[in-house]
Write an enzyme that holds these catalytic residues in place. Structure first.
Site, mmCIF file in Angstrom:
data_model
loop_
_atom_site.group_PDB
_atom_site.id
_atom_site.type_symbol
_atom_site.label_atom_id
_atom_site.label_comp_id
_atom_site.label_asym_id
_atom_site.label_seq_id
_atom_site.Cartn_x
_atom_site.Cartn_y
_atom_site.Cartn_z
ATOM 1 N N HIS A 82 11.179 15.103 5.525
ATOM 2 C CA HIS A 82 12.352 15.861 5.963
ATOM 3 C C HIS A 82 12.801 16.778 4.835
ATOM 4 O O HIS A 82 12.873 16.369 3.683
ATOM 5 C CB HIS A 82 13.503 14.912 6.325
ATOM 6 C CG HIS A 82 14.731 15.651 6.750
ATOM 7 N ND1 HIS A 82 14.884 16.136 8.028
ATOM 8 C CD2 HIS A 82 15.828 16.038 6.063
ATOM 9 C CE1 HIS A 82 16.040 16.780 8.107
ATOM 10 N NE2 HIS A 82 16.629 16.734 6.930
ATOM 11 N N ASP A 161 23.870 11.086 17.507
ATOM 12 C CA ASP A 161 23.956 12.198 16.548
ATOM 13 C C ASP A 161 24.304 13.494 17.263
ATOM 14 O O ASP A 161 25.092 14.289 16.745
ATOM 15 C CB ASP A 161 22.642 12.353 15.770
ATOM 16 C CG ASP A 161 22.750 13.480 14.747
ATOM 17 O OD1 ASP A 161 23.647 13.399 13.877
ATOM 18 O OD2 ASP A 161 21.998 14.454 14.841
ATOM 19 N N ARG A 168 31.589 16.979 14.631
ATOM 20 C CA ARG A 168 31.732 17.317 13.203
ATOM 21 C C ARG A 168 31.792 18.827 13.017
ATOM 22 O O ARG A 168 32.576 19.343 12.226
ATOM 23 C CB ARG A 168 30.548 16.748 12.408
ATOM 24 C CG ARG A 168 30.608 15.242 12.241
ATOM 25 C CD ARG A 168 29.291 14.707 11.694
ATOM 26 N NE ARG A 168 28.922 15.273 10.414
ATOM 27 C CZ ARG A 168 27.657 15.380 9.982
ATOM 28 N NH1 ARG A 168 26.656 14.962 10.734
ATOM 29 N NH2 ARG A 168 27.407 15.902 8.809
ATOM 30 N N SER A 183 23.217 11.133 9.794
ATOM 31 C CA SER A 183 22.708 12.046 10.815
ATOM 32 C C SER A 183 21.198 12.267 10.616
ATOM 33 O O SER A 183 20.407 12.157 11.552
ATOM 34 C CB SER A 183 23.477 13.371 10.694
ATOM 35 O OG SER A 183 22.850 14.390 11.405
ATOM 36 N N LYS A 187 17.725 9.959 12.737
ATOM 37 C CA LYS A 187 16.626 10.625 13.448
ATOM 38 C C LYS A 187 15.276 10.260 12.822
ATOM 39 O O LYS A 187 14.291 10.060 13.515
ATOM 40 C CB LYS A 187 16.850 12.146 13.431
ATOM 41 C CG LYS A 187 18.005 12.549 14.358
ATOM 42 C CD LYS A 187 18.369 14.015 14.260
ATOM 43 C CE LYS A 187 19.178 14.329 13.040
ATOM 44 N NZ LYS A 187 19.873 15.583 12.980
HETATM 45 N N1 URA Z 1 21.063 18.069 9.086
HETATM 46 C C1 URA Z 1 21.311 17.091 9.989
HETATM 47 O O1 URA Z 1 20.445 16.730 10.783
HETATM 48 N N2 URA Z 1 22.532 16.533 9.981
HETATM 49 C C2 URA Z 1 23.517 16.899 9.142
HETATM 50 O O2 URA Z 1 24.580 16.337 9.183
HETATM 51 C C3 URA Z 1 23.240 17.927 8.216
HETATM 52 C C4 URA Z 1 21.990 18.495 8.212
#
Ligand code: URA
Length: 433
Positions: A82, A161, A168, A183, A187
């Site tokens: 990521h 999320d 958010r 978050s 994932k």
């Molecule tokens: N990327 C995400 O997937 N979530 C966040 O909160 C910030 C960046």
């Protein structure tokens, strides 16, 4: 248990139990807890943060709110990656073929670009007919056959999320380390890989602008993954200048192919080798030095390029783009940006370059904006190079009948020229285990 008590505890810096966090997340996803109570709690988290244990509990509760991918059918170690997002960040498209050529597997779900940062999915969609939405069965099949697959966020992965992120975004509660970490990591954990490499970008084009916050985010994410039983490390990497010499979509696919063909070296190549070596080490392919050699060998032998060709074919795309770049979307218009004085390139502001790409149509101002896959920027010079007045610094491309004037002005401001050569910062600042 009550939402009121949960909000009050976080507001007063009292730790929540795992059960309280799970109850709150599930209640919100099921619609039993209203937006205003979750918003109040999110704001309390922004001010008071969460402990590592609470962050792990929040991540797991979010992860378990939807489907989780079962990769047990894959006969080998799976490694996910990521990146926290950058400008010209095409590393996943270079690294995933390298890793699969070295015998590990990369099951990857990627995002689209938003604002000044690009997205791997948009870049892949510039390949004619390439499908980024696959069923999970087909996704696992492609991972098994090509060694990697990259798909867009689809299905019912982490619905918590989707709902919490939207809230958010609307309540100015995005920039909290435990919220960003939960978050991202919810994932990643739902994708089911054995190990995860996190590329935490630091610099002008990154989410994280200071080393302190980048390290804090990296530590929080690594701790969460380790608490959840995964192998994980985070690399803090330089995002002070764009990655590589192209920014856009089709234009970045060409750069990826050139690197995998072995035609191009430089800082992007070096970074990809370092990131790959760390992933291969986690996948137990050898020690740091051996893994670096494996990564370089995968490019030199052409095997990584063949993995990319196979993946494109299995995801419905036209693999001939590898040999014929004219099959990719071609821009109709271009404008050159010339140096206005002699000197050394002291900096290329990556956030500004990302904003220029956005202006040209290569990026998305809002989630629903259409993008021009042919638009982008080709950089001819990089930090440290000497340039003479009138020489080309970059070329701007677009297929929209664009008024290039604003983009040109922005481009001139994005490049700093000085009389003394500056030393370049390293690409990798730190590795967090
Ligand atoms: N990327 C995400 O997937 N979530 C966040 O909160 C910030 C960046």
């Amino acid at each position: 248990m009550s939402s009121y008590d949960i909000i009050s505890k976080t507001k007063n810096g009292i730790e929540l139990t795992d059960e309280e966090i799970r109850w709150f997340v599930n209640g919100y996803v099921n619609g039993e807890i209203p937006d205003y109570q979750l918003s109040a709690w999110l704001m309390a988290v922004c001010f008071n943060s969460l402990s590592d244990r609470e962050t792990t509990a929040l991540t797991l509760a979010m992860c378990e709110s939807g489907e989780m991918i079962n990769l047990s059918g894959i006969d080998g170690i799976t490694v996910d990656k990521h990146s926290t997002g950058g400008v010209g960040d095409k590393t996943s498209l270079i690294i995933a073929p390298i890793i699969s050529a070295c015998g590990a597997y990369v099951p990857k779900m990627s995002g689209r670009g938003l604002g000044h940062t690009g997205g791997t999915i948009d870049k892949l969609e510039s390949i004619p007919n390439f499908k980024t939405e696959l069923s999970f069965e087909r996704f696992i099949e492609v991972v098994g056959r090509a060694g990697f697959s990259i798909i867009s966020q689809s299905g019912n992965i982490v619905p918590a999320d989707k709902k919490i992120y939207a809230l958010r975004d609307a309540t100015a509660t995005v920039d909290s380390i435990p919220l960003i970490s939960s978050s991202i990591m919810s994932k990643k954990l739902a994708m089911g890989a054995d190990c995860i490499l996190l590329d935490v970008k630091l610099g002008s084009g990154a989410f994280m602008k200071t080393e302190e916050t980048a390290i804090k985010l990296a530590n929080t994410m690594v701790n969460t993954a380790v608490n959840a039983g995964k192998g994980c490390r985070a690399m803090i990497t330089n995002m002070d200048e764009p990655l590589g010499d192209s920014v856009g979509n089709a234009i970045e696919i060409m750069e990826v192919i050139e690197i995998l063909k072995g035609n191009k070296k430089g800082r992007l190549y070096e970074l990809c080798i370092d990131l790959s070596a760390n992933m291969l080490e986690m996948a137990e392919k050898g020690n740091a030095e051996e893994c670096k050699k494996l990564a370089i060998g995968a490019i030199n032998s052409g095997q990584a390029l063949e993995r990319l060709r196979l993946m494109i074919e299995l995801q419905g795309g036209n693999p001939s783009v590898i040999d014929n770049y004219s099959l990719l979307p071609q821009p109709k218009y271009s404008v050159e940006v010339l140096a206005e004085q002699d000197g050394y390139i002291a900096g290329i502001n990556s956030e500004e370059v990302g904003l220029i790409a956005l202006k040209l149509g290569a990026g998305r101002a809002t989630k629903d904006s259409e993008i021009d896959l042919s638009a982008g920027i080709k950089l001819n010079e990089s930090v440290g190079d000497y340039i003479e007045k009138g020489e080309k610094i970059m070329t701007l491309f677009s297929s929209m009948e664009n008024d290039f004037d604003e983009a040109l002005n922005m481009a001139r401001k994005a490049v700093m020229i000085c009389q003394k050569q500056k030393t370049r910062k390293p690409m990798v600042y730190n590795i967090i285990y």
